[in-house]
Scaffold this active site. Structure first.
Site, mmCIF file in Angstrom:
data_model
loop_
_atom_site.group_PDB
_atom_site.id
_atom_site.type_symbol
_atom_site.label_atom_id
_atom_site.label_comp_id
_atom_site.label_asym_id
_atom_site.label_seq_id
_atom_site.Cartn_x
_atom_site.Cartn_y
_atom_site.Cartn_z
ATOM 1 N N ASN A 11 1.053 -1.738 0.504
ATOM 2 C CA ASN A 11 -0.030 -0.430 0.150
ATOM 3 C C ASN A 11 0.922 1.168 -0.004
ATOM 4 O OD1 ASN A 11 -2.612 -1.729 0.846
ATOM 5 N ND2 ASN A 11 -1.904 -1.384 2.716
ATOM 6 N N GLU A 36 5.267 -9.431 -7.383
ATOM 7 C CA GLU A 36 5.341 -8.195 -7.253
ATOM 8 C C GLU A 36 5.946 -7.324 -8.714
ATOM 9 O OE1 GLU A 36 3.555 -7.437 -3.047
ATOM 10 O OE2 GLU A 36 5.950 -6.707 -3.483
ATOM 11 N N HIS A 198 -2.072 -2.132 20.514
ATOM 12 C CA HIS A 198 -1.783 -3.190 20.487
ATOM 13 C C HIS A 198 -2.409 -4.605 20.710
ATOM 14 C CE1 HIS A 198 -1.709 -0.550 15.625
ATOM 15 N NE2 HIS A 198 -2.929 -0.352 16.015
HETATM 16 P P1 NAD Z 1 1.344 -3.601 2.931
HETATM 17 O O1 NAD Z 1 1.197 -5.078 3.810
HETATM 18 O O2 NAD Z 1 0.413 -3.521 1.948
HETATM 19 O O3 NAD Z 1 3.299 -3.845 2.279
HETATM 20 C C1 NAD Z 1 3.770 -5.455 2.809
HETATM 21 C C2 NAD Z 1 5.215 -5.174 1.634
HETATM 22 O O4 NAD Z 1 5.954 -5.122 2.154
HETATM 23 C C3 NAD Z 1 4.528 -6.806 0.525
HETATM 24 O O5 NAD Z 1 3.647 -6.517 -0.586
HETATM 25 C C4 NAD Z 1 5.974 -6.692 0.112
HETATM 26 O O6 NAD Z 1 6.479 -5.720 -1.209
HETATM 27 C C5 NAD Z 1 6.541 -6.140 1.520
HETATM 28 N N1 NAD Z 1 7.568 -7.346 2.073
HETATM 29 C C6 NAD Z 1 6.597 -8.040 2.750
HETATM 30 N N2 NAD Z 1 7.577 -9.331 3.636
HETATM 31 C C7 NAD Z 1 8.821 -8.833 2.686
HETATM 32 C C8 NAD Z 1 9.774 -9.716 2.601
HETATM 33 N N3 NAD Z 1 10.414 -10.702 3.556
HETATM 34 N N4 NAD Z 1 10.766 -9.232 2.009
HETATM 35 C C9 NAD Z 1 10.033 -8.752 0.329
HETATM 36 N N5 NAD Z 1 9.205 -7.810 1.048
HETATM 37 C C10 NAD Z 1 8.654 -7.896 1.357
HETATM 38 O O7 NAD Z 1 1.506 -2.757 3.809
HETATM 39 P P2 NAD Z 1 1.760 -1.833 3.869
HETATM 40 O O8 NAD Z 1 0.130 -1.194 4.879
HETATM 41 O O9 NAD Z 1 2.360 -0.630 3.293
HETATM 42 O O10 NAD Z 1 2.202 -0.852 5.375
HETATM 43 C C11 NAD Z 1 3.944 -1.073 5.515
HETATM 44 C C12 NAD Z 1 3.882 -0.600 7.049
HETATM 45 O O11 NAD Z 1 3.547 0.876 7.533
HETATM 46 C C13 NAD Z 1 3.259 -1.661 7.729
HETATM 47 O O12 NAD Z 1 4.587 -1.030 8.856
HETATM 48 C C14 NAD Z 1 2.803 -1.030 8.690
HETATM 49 O O13 NAD Z 1 2.263 -1.647 9.483
HETATM 50 C C15 NAD Z 1 2.376 0.443 8.438
HETATM 51 N N6 NAD Z 1 1.360 1.472 8.536
HETATM 52 C C16 NAD Z 1 0.241 1.030 7.278
HETATM 53 C C17 NAD Z 1 -0.639 1.767 7.297
HETATM 54 C C18 NAD Z 1 -1.554 1.506 6.393
HETATM 55 O O14 NAD Z 1 -2.799 2.502 6.435
HETATM 56 N N7 NAD Z 1 -1.301 0.840 4.931
HETATM 57 C C19 NAD Z 1 -1.476 2.743 8.164
HETATM 58 C C20 NAD Z 1 -0.170 2.646 9.298
HETATM 59 C C21 NAD Z 1 0.748 2.431 9.404
#
Ligand code: NAD
Length: 387
Positions: A11, A36, A198
């Protein structure tokens, strides 16, 4: 045109491709997970939608091979959950330019320790954000993402710390959100509210009924289901963080303790217009409109039944890269943390891990966390030297 490489394909990465592409930055993406990179390539550019506002940005190069996208990058942004930080840092380390700026959105506890250790003492500039500036969700992979909400202000820490004001100013424009420089990465570690909220709430809701299953409609409300004893537990965890902060700040001038606010203050500041009654911590949670309707994370286990998902980020990210790191700081200043320990004890069993053993961070799985002890920091003097 600054050259930026975004690591990740989730995201946050989608939002960044759109924002940086629109702003005219040269955007590359390093996305090694599964297919991806191919899927992002096939999408042909990202549309970022925020209510009526729509922007579009495209990456110039997308690859699962760091050699194709990291060399020459002036900025490298990790838009990843904390459990992927080490893997990605190891993959890119060899290709980073000496003048690169590496940042994490968000940095969880101990990001600076992990990055400095993996990047093998090379004196790169690091920064981290306290949280992701946007609540965001992909609506079509490789093509579209929605920004559902934007934070009023996000803290930024840097290493070296003197660079924080400059980086905050430059990145605030790119991210379209005010960034507030803070004194040290320690602030990000200690002031992370998710590490308390959490694991603390899951513990409160599930202790003693760990294997209960629910129908879709009776999955407990996560925040609005908070009872008085869980609110008291959260307050006690927050009090322990305040005690750790004070003890650290007495010896480490790099840490400004006023940046680590107690949980009730954080909640009131984060949701000034959403909380109907902030007279107590319990009322502030249960009357917070922004939390309305959010439920305990679950997974389907049988037809129409759901069990608690203990692999969710509320434990998998917030314990090893949150609460355990804070507990590690407590050990440096010999501050007792009985409530945090109680929550870690329970949570590590759910994660099938052992970090805390015999009242010390000496469990066999500690190495996968970002606690200072993992990096050979066992005393205040060693932490001061690292800072
Ligand atoms: P997401 O789940 O969309 O992204 C996960 C991505 O991380 C995967 O698509 C991949 O590209 C990468 N990834 C995961 N494991 C991997 C691995 N082992 N090797 C290589 N790449 C890997 O997460 P997000 O929503 O983009 O969130 C990113 C961070 O922001 C997280 O820490 C989340 O807790 C935090 N966050 C997100 C939101 C939100 O609204 N999306 C809000 C607050 C905080």
């Amino acid at each position: 045109m600054p050259k930026l490489t975004i690591c990740g394909g989730g995201n946050a990465a989608h939002v960044l491709i759109g924002l940086a592409g629109q702003a005219g930055w040269e955007v590359n993406v390093f996305a090694p997970l599964a297919d991806e990179a191919n899927r992002l390539q096939a999408g042909g550019g990202i549309t970022v939608r925020q209510h009526d506002k729509i922007i579009r940005g495209q990456a110039r190069r997308i690859s699962a091979d760091p050699a194709e996208v990291i060399p020459g990058s002036e900025w490298v942004l990790l838009a990843l959950p904390a459990f992927a930080h080490d893997t990605i840092l190891r993959a890119i380390a060899h290709f980073l330019e000496p003048s690169v700026i590496v940042g994490a959105l968000p940095a969880r506890g101990g990001f600076d320790l992990a990055a400095q250790s993996i990047l093998a003492g090379r004196n790169l500039t690091l920064f981290g954000l306290q949280t992701l500036p946007w609540a965001c969700r992909i609506t079509a992979y490789g093509q579209a993402v929605d920004i559902l909400g934007v934070k009023d202000v996000v803290n930024l820490a840097a290493r070296p710390p003197t660079l924080a004001p400059r980086l905050a100013k430059e990145l605030a424009t790119l991210f379209s959100v005010p960034l507030e420089p803070v004194s040290s990465f320690l602030t990000l570690t200690l002031a992370n509210p998710g590490q308390l909220i959490h694991p603390g709430i899951i513990y409160g809701l599930c202790r003693g009924r760990e294997t209960t299953t629910f129908t879709k409609d009776d999955i407990p409300l996560f925040y609005q289901g908070l009872d008085l004893s869980t609110a008291a537990l959260l307050q006690a965890m927050s009090d322990e963080v305040q005690a750790i902060t004070k003890a650290l700040a007495d010896h480490l001038p790099d840490l400004d303790p006023t940046e680590v606010v107690p949980l009730p203050t954080w909640l009131r500041r984060a949701y000034p217009a959403d909380i109907a009654d902030s007279s107590t911590l319990h009322r502030a949670f249960v009357t917070n409109r922004a939390y309305s309707g959010l439920r305990l994370p679950t997974r389907a286990v049988a037809s129409e039944r759901f069990a608690v998902d203990y692999t969710s980020r509320y434990l998998a990210e917030d314990v090893p890269y949150g609460l355990v790191v804070t507990r590690g700081l407590a050990e440096l200043v010999a501050v007792q943390t009985p409530t945090i320990d109680e929550v870690i004890d329970w949570a590590q069993a759910r994660l099938e891990r052992c970090y805390l053993l015999d009242n010390r961070l000496s469990g066999p799985d500690l190495a996968e966390t970002h606690a200072p002890q993992v990096y050979g920091i066992y005393s205040l003097e060693q932490m001061a030297a690292f800072l």
